[in-house]
Write an enzyme that holds these catalytic residues in place. Sequence first.
Site, PDB file in Angstrom:
ATOM      1  N   SER A   6     -63.451  48.809 -10.044  1.00  0.00           N
ATOM      2  CA  SER A   6     -64.899  48.639 -10.275  1.00  0.00           C
ATOM      3  C   SER A   6     -65.204  47.993 -11.617  1.00  0.00           C
ATOM      4  CB  SER A   6     -65.642  49.984 -10.186  1.00  0.00           C
ATOM      5  OG  SER A   6     -65.284  50.658  -9.008  1.00  0.00           O
ATOM      6  N   ARG A   7     -64.258  47.186 -12.110  1.00  0.00           N
ATOM      7  CA  ARG A   7     -64.437  46.467 -13.380  1.00  0.00           C
ATOM      8  C   ARG A   7     -64.559  47.400 -14.599  1.00  0.00           C
ATOM      9  NH1 ARG A   7     -62.405  43.397 -10.445  1.00  0.00           N
ATOM     10  NH2 ARG A   7     -63.173  41.359  -9.830  1.00  0.00           N
ATOM     11  N   LEU A   8     -64.147  48.670 -14.410  1.00  0.00           N
ATOM     12  CA  LEU A   8     -64.172  49.618 -15.541  1.00  0.00           C
ATOM     13  C   LEU A   8     -62.777  49.646 -16.167  1.00  0.00           C
ATOM     14  CD1 LEU A   8     -66.360  52.462 -14.008  1.00  0.00           C
ATOM     15  CD2 LEU A   8     -67.056  50.512 -15.417  1.00  0.00           C
TER      16      LEU A   8
END
Length: 215
Positions: free
Chosen positions: A193-195
């Site tokens: 999730s692009r985290l």
Amino acid sequence: MTSPSSAIASLRKSYERAELNEEASHANPLDQFAHWLQEAIQGELPEPNAMTVATVGSDLRPSTRVVLIKGYDERGIVWYTNYDSRKGRELAGNPYAALQFHWVELERVVRIEGVMEKVSPAESDEYFHSRPLDSRIGAWASPQSQVIAGRSVLVANAAKHAAQFLLQPPRPPHWGGYRLRPEQWEFWQGRKSRLHDRLRYRQDQGMWLRERLAP
Ligand SMILES: Cc1cc2nc3c(=O)[nH]c(=O)nc-3n(C[C@H](O)[C@H](O)[C@H](O)COP(=O)(O)O)c2cc1C
């Protein structure tokens, strides 16, 4: 119909292989680097030793190219090139530089910023003489980064220097190593999730301070 650019825009990958956290990472960035480089080598990644070098010219414009790491220790990261090349000339005017490794299959990046210095002539000699003969002749044959009339120039230069040195070329004075003395490191691990995880190490009163950066 899907246009090529929208096809590119829709390319996406979820990064889910691993994580990087404060507890499991090394306190010293060199140890963390050694750990990740070892995993890239053991994982049989293609060219795990390839890294991008960024330099800045006297016109303040940055440029990059790929080179190979040839060694590292507490003093820094070593690589070899032609001192008269574009990067060599840029480093002579401005020693501040950056390196980047991108280990795609491991979803990892390492960024290192610092000051570049030449390694000692003895160190360059030792590495030069460990190289295969064609690479040693090539160091003489190629006026790296200069415009040449055609490929035949390189072939002719190589033949000339092979004959001149009787297949025993000394190290050219314009060829040798650089060592980047790191002032700052960043280790990036892709996450879902692009985290992503990003740990930056910077010098603080003679110690390495480790901080998490937002992805
Ligand atoms: C995988 C790979 C490894 C390379 N390794 C080196 C290297 O160790 N030293 C070097 O001078 N050029 C190396 N090159 C070539 C450089 O990318 C570049 O073309 C050359 O150094 C000239 O750069 P410059 O004109 O910006 O100075 C390598 C290229 C690739 C693709």
